[in-house]
Write a protein that holds these residues in place. Sequence first.
Motif, PDB file in Angstrom:
ATOM      1  N   LEU A 170      11.718  12.640  -1.415  1.00 43.11           N
ATOM      2  CA  LEU A 170      11.520  13.272  -2.715  1.00 43.11           C
ATOM      3  C   LEU A 170      12.642  14.262  -3.014  1.00 43.11           C
ATOM      4  N   GLU A 171      12.968  15.076  -2.020  1.00 42.21           N
ATOM      5  CA  GLU A 171      14.018  16.077  -2.206  1.00 42.21           C
ATOM      6  C   GLU A 171      15.376  15.429  -2.434  1.00 42.21           C
ATOM      7  N   SER A 189       0.827  -1.191   0.000  1.00 43.89           N
ATOM      8  CA  SER A 189       0.000   0.000   0.000  1.00 43.89           C
ATOM      9  C   SER A 189       0.860   1.239   0.000  1.00 43.89           C
ATOM     10  N   ALA A 190       0.259   2.365  -0.429  1.00 45.12           N
ATOM     11  CA  ALA A 190       0.958   3.638  -0.382  1.00 45.12           C
ATOM     12  C   ALA A 190       0.970   4.194   1.027  1.00 45.12           C
ATOM     13  N   ASP A 191       0.177   3.593   1.952  1.00 48.44           N
ATOM     14  CA  ASP A 191       0.190   4.054   3.336  1.00 48.44           C
ATOM     15  C   ASP A 191       1.558   3.781   3.956  1.00 48.44           C
ATOM     16  N   VAL A 192       2.067   4.717   4.690  1.00 50.84           N
ATOM     17  CA  VAL A 192       3.378   4.553   5.296  1.00 50.84           C
ATOM     18  C   VAL A 192       3.307   4.929   6.759  1.00 50.84           C
ATOM     19  N   THR A 193       4.336   4.591   7.499  1.00 50.30           N
ATOM     20  CA  THR A 193       4.339   4.883   8.921  1.00 50.30           C
ATOM     21  C   THR A 193       4.487   6.371   9.161  1.00 50.30           C
ATOM     22  N   GLN A 194       4.122   6.788  10.372  1.00 54.87           N
ATOM     23  CA  GLN A 194       4.202   8.199  10.709  1.00 54.87           C
ATOM     24  C   GLN A 194       5.639   8.697  10.696  1.00 54.87           C
ATOM     25  N   ASN A 195       6.593   7.797  10.819  1.00 57.51           N
ATOM     26  CA  ASN A 195       7.996   8.185  10.855  1.00 57.51           C
ATOM     27  C   ASN A 195       8.594   8.407   9.462  1.00 57.51           C
ATOM     28  N   TYR A 196       7.843   8.050   8.436  1.00 57.36           N
ATOM     29  CA  TYR A 196       8.369   8.173   7.083  1.00 57.36           C
ATOM     30  C   TYR A 196       8.279   9.633   6.618  1.00 57.36           C
TER      31      TYR A 196
END
Length: 360
Positions: free
Chosen positions: A16-17, A3-10
């Motif tokens: 991207l930068e 899934s595209a859902d990721v942890t809060q720490n991501y």
Amino acid sequence: MASADVTQNYDRIKDLEQFDHNKNGVKGLKDSGMASIPKFFIQPPEVLSTLKPLPQTNTGDIPVIDLENINSQTHRPEIVKQIKEAAKEWGFFQVINHGIPISVLEKTIQAVKLFHEQPDEVKAKYYGREMTSGFAYSSNVDLYNAKAATWHDYLQLWMAPEEQAAKVEDIPEIVREEAVAWDGFAKKLAEEVMELLCEGIGLESSRFKELSCSSQRLLVGGYYPYCPQPDLTLGLAPHTDSGTITILLTNQISGLQVKHGQEWVDVQPLPGAIISNGEYNSLEHRVRANTCQEARISVTEFFNLTKWKEYGSFGPLPELVSREKPALYRQFNEHDYYSNLHVNGLECKSMVEKFKLKNP
């Protein structure tokens, strides 16, 4: 399912930068030998559900238009009829016997491929996100706006108008001669197709050209390297082109899909064929992530309007509107057009839909 859902720490923006700062594109990620793609490439669940292996798709209905007898008074009416039907039903067709030498097609594709396969430090000199003029190389035009990145890099080269066009000496030598030559052939073909489209709806054959529909030209050379997890991302997100007509040349690596009805249809490239995307029907299309070790190459030229100041605004042509057939779309000016262009990335919603009248 991933899934595209990721942890809060991501920290997605940080990744991207970093990707953008490296200036190596997705080819750089592929060359690093990574076995899994970065999280920001993973598509949302509604997209992932459409990336399952598809059954063998029937591609026989995709229109193929033979332009060999385009200047024959006997054959031209039938060609006009075929293009009109293809543009209304599909918004998309392949053309054969278009008069462009096979050697030109091959050299153009090879030049784009060679540019992308130069050492990273050579390409990095051209890397940037400036979209409005000149020449640039980058990855994901909508990198910071899209829900998820897609697995492709591109070079872009403005060919016209003069105030936007790259100076010949500023075009990298590895692609310079081929790009300039291709632009000449693509412009001729686009204007021939636009003449046929005009005739198909009862306009003078030169009407679209007079409106400046081919006066702005942007050439984009796409590079789709092998993707280690093609079931988790796309090569290019679903979208509709915003210009008047698009001419597309590809190598023989498949991946392009067009939406017909509610189904994604695979487009199998015909040797020597060129794809034309007309705006009779604004076609939604996408590119699947490449599963082949050989890169998929695309050479796309977008044709658009320039006479904004002269006309003030554009909309349904007066000769096509009557009491019986009222206008379905409102007038729009240059500000309306550019303020709606890729606001949220390469979104699915067609530009023409944004200008549709609610109660025509």
